[in-house]
Design an enzyme around this catalytic site. Structure first.
Site, PDB file in Angstrom:
ATOM      1  N   ASN A   1      10.012  62.110  -2.805  1.00 53.59           N
ATOM      2  CA  ASN A   1      10.725  61.915  -3.671  1.00 53.59           C
ATOM      3  C   ASN A   1      10.966  63.420  -4.093  1.00 53.59           C
ATOM      4  OD1 ASN A   1      12.538  61.464  -5.706  1.00 53.59           O
ATOM      5  ND2 ASN A   1      11.609  59.516  -6.349  1.00 53.59           N
TER       6      ASN A   1
ATOM      7  N   TRP B   1      12.313  64.105  -6.786  1.00 55.44           N
ATOM      8  CA  TRP B   1      11.879  63.944  -8.255  1.00 55.44           C
ATOM      9  C   TRP B   1      10.554  64.464  -8.558  1.00 55.44           C
ATOM     10  CZ3 TRP B   1      14.464  58.887 -10.005  1.00 55.44           C
ATOM     11  CH2 TRP B   1      15.666  58.931  -9.903  1.00 55.44           C
TER      12      TRP B   1
ATOM     13  N   HIS C   1      19.340  57.703  -2.849  1.00 57.90           N
ATOM     14  CA  HIS C   1      18.365  58.903  -3.219  1.00 57.90           C
ATOM     15  C   HIS C   1      17.998  59.443  -1.840  1.00 57.90           C
ATOM     16  CE1 HIS C   1      16.401  61.282  -5.766  1.00 57.90           C
ATOM     17  NE2 HIS C   1      15.233  60.888  -5.550  1.00 57.90           N
TER      18      HIS C   1
END
Length: 635
Positions: free
Chosen positions: A281, A283, A249
């Site tokens: 991150n 996300w 990621h």
């Protein structure tokens, strides 16, 4: 000035829409599956909507631009979203990618100016391109399918993603990629990948400290940084670890600094600072939960004013701090994207840049073949393109970046995979002007990898070098961009001729019948009492009116010259002269001369040193090791 992508000029298209009272509909990127997928619909029914159909008050930006604006949608493009997060933290860069943003912003007071058209700029293959899009965005059940913002009224991230998808062929072309590529596309900079598992970076304190200095310098000078934890299998991809981090990621690095520990006035006089790094991150959630995470006890060691200066927030927004020690312990890969400074007006280090465009092409005649593969292919390797450059300082740090033309747009035709590319550097004769036909001394080289670009940072001694960009296998065709950066100009140029050209004077003056390489390897020291005279020696090789001069070797009586010259000779019987001098500020001292015939191989010649003003007194000698040989002119 950015070049219009596919010939679409933003200003003219917007003017036409305003005059006609219509909203722009992009014929090159229509609201259909071909703009979304290259292998077929994987989502279901898609409805394309303009921002005004999703919000009563749309804006490019709400309360400015921030790394917190972005959230990854139904695409595996965390690499792109992470790069956008880094972009959002650098005003200079995002204002280049989103040009004239105030002019493009929705104007509630002048709704007639809205034409449903936007444009964004990306650096591709050596130039900035201006990509025009309409603002129809893919949705499912009234929600954006792909990248979106925290605020339902903010659309810059979704529109930038659409423009980038158009540039790459379709949205699905963004599913899986390399953060380094996006960082380069946003900046025109050079991305340097750092493998944190190699070179004992984690174990050796000095290497650990040096890397932090590099990362801090890149950040402080406006560069973009990304990092990740390598996934070694499909099951590993996006696996959530107990520490809160995610494998495979891409994380954006949003800050790097030394944090002062302690409280009160005494803390300002302490040298106790901790190297720290902040990441996000894509996300927008799921953070590191170890030391120095948002609400950990470690923050009690930092004063309130220091925490405010760092912009510390305690919320699950995907952004978190780590110590650099913990960062190295957990992450495996780091990408440093520098905007290489070539402005002589800057206070920071200025680089000299050479940019060369080339291609690997197959031809029927082997001599003109330019797709020879890597050096494993001994018969064809030297048929690749060759580029000569000079290192003019005694030692200089050189940055070399080789980039192939992006092939993602050909994925629909199943031709969208990058070629494995790399390059090799060979040290050559100081006066080389024609292509190499025999291998020389390897000075360095990159790895071979099927990424869009490969990078090498290397320190080279003064001299002339040839860099040979190649595909790993022979016979593969493609275009490439070669960029070389150094402290001083390298005079880089492509070597295109195999041998001296025939001219109308060749018949009268003669054409070279012999090619001789002369290699002065070393001087084995000085005998005698006056040894201080040769503390800064250099050597000159002379042959048929041509000469090659070595660098000055300071403060040594036993120089390793390793100096080569290449001579195209018309009179093969004439000897070659080797002269040794001692460098002096006012006038260089001539120490002596020896002659060698061609094709003698390696010999040792004694050069007698003469006392100045007294030809009969010989205070010492230097023993020169010289090698001569004939070389091929063509293959």
């Amino acid at each position: 000035m950015a070049a219009p992508y596919e010939g679409q000029a933003f200003a003219a298209l917007r003017r036409r829409c305003r005059l006609n009272g219509t909203l722009f509909e992009d014929p090159l990127f229509p609201p259909s599956d071909q703009s979304l997928f290259y292998q077929g619909n994987r989502i279901g029914h898609i409805t394309w909507k303009r921002p005004k159909e999703l919000s009563s008050n749309p804006h490019l930006f709400v309360d400015g631009i921030s790394a917190h604006d972005l959230h990854q949608g139904q695409l595996g493009n965390c690499w792109f979203v992470a790069a956008c997060s880094s972009l959002a933290s650098r005003e200079t860069f995002w204002q280049k990618v989103i040009p004239d943003w105030k002019d493009q912003e929705w104007n509630q007071e002048k709704p007639e100016t809205y034409a449903g058209i936007f444009h964004f700029q990306f650096w591709r293959f050596g130039q900035w391109v201006d990509v025009v899009i309409d603002d129809r965005l893919p949705t499912v059940n009234g929600e954006l399918v792909y990248c979106h913002s925290n605020d339902r009224d903010e659309f810059w991230s979704a529109l930038v993603e659409k423009a980038y998808a158009k540039l790459c062929g379709c949205y699905e072309a963004l599913d899986g990629g390399n953060t380094a590529d996006a960082l380069v596309d946003f900046t025109g900079g050079v991305s340097e990948p750092v493998d944190l598992t190699k070179d004992e970076i984690k174990e050796e304190e000095e290497k650990h400290a040096n890397l932090f200095e590099r990362v801090l310098k890149v950040h402080d000078r406006g560069g973009l940084i990304s990092c990740s934890i390598r996934a070694v299998s499909a099951e590993d991809m996006e696996a959530k670890l107990a520490c809160g981090l995610v494998k495979g990621h891409a994380y954006a690095v949003t800050d790097v600094r030394r944090v002062r520990l302690g409280h009160g006035l005494l803390a300002f006089f302490k040298s106790d600072k901790l190297g720290m790094i902040r990441m996000r991150n894509p996300w927008g959630q799921r953070e590191w939960n170890g030391p120095w995470s948002d609400s950990s006890e470690e923050w009690k060691r930092v004063s309130k004013s220091e925490r405010e200066r760092m912009g510390l927030t305690v919320q699950d927004d995907g952004e978190f701090w780590m110590s650099f020690d913990d960062f190295l312990a957990n992450f495996t890969d780091l990408i440093l994207c520098r905007l290489i400074n070539t402005s002589h007006l800057s206070l920071h280090k200025t680089w000299e840049e050479a940019v060369m465009r080339g291609s690997w092409r197959r031809h029927d005649e082997p001599l003109h073949n330019r797709a020879g593969g890597c050096s494993n292919n001994k018969l064809s390797f030297l048929q690749n393109p060759q580029y000569e450059f000079d290192v003019k300082k005694p030692r200089d740090e050189i940055l070399i970046c080789l980039q192939q033309k992006d092939r993602k747009t050909a994925r629909r035709e199943e031709r969208g995979e990058n070629l494995p590319i790399g390059f090799e550097i060979q040290k050559v004769e100081l006066n080389r002007k024609y292509r190499m036909h025999v291998m020389q001394q390897k000075a360095g080289g990159s790895i071979f990898i099927n990424s869009r670009s490969v990078f090498l940072r290397i320190t080279l001694n003064e001299g002339r070098y040839v860099v040979i960009p190649t595909t790993f296998d022979p016979g593969l065709e493609g275009e490439f961009l070669l960029r070389i950066f150094a402290d001083v100009p390298t005079d880089c140029k492509e070597l295109t001729l195999d041998e001296p050209p025939q001219t109308c004077w060749s018949g009268l003056c003669g054409y070279p019948s012999l090619v001789t390489q002369v290699h002065v390897l070393q001087a084995n020291g000085l005998a005698g009492q006056d040894s201080d005279r040769v503390s800064d020696p250099y050597v000159i090789i002379r042959c048929e009116g041509e000469k090659v001069r070595s660098a000055v070797y300071e403060n040594t009586c036993s120089p390793v010259f390793n100096t080569k010259g290449l001579f195209y000779r018309k009179k093969a019987s004439r000897p070659i002269s080797i002269e040794v001098y001692n460098h002096n500020i006012f006038k260089d001292g001539f120490l002596g001369r020896v002659s060698v015939p061609a094709e003698q191989g390696k010999v040792q010649k004694t050069l007698h040193l003469k006392e100045k003003g007294d030809d009969n007194d010989l205070p010492g000698t230097i023993s020169l090791v010289i090698e001569t040989s004939s070389v091929l002119t063509s293959i």
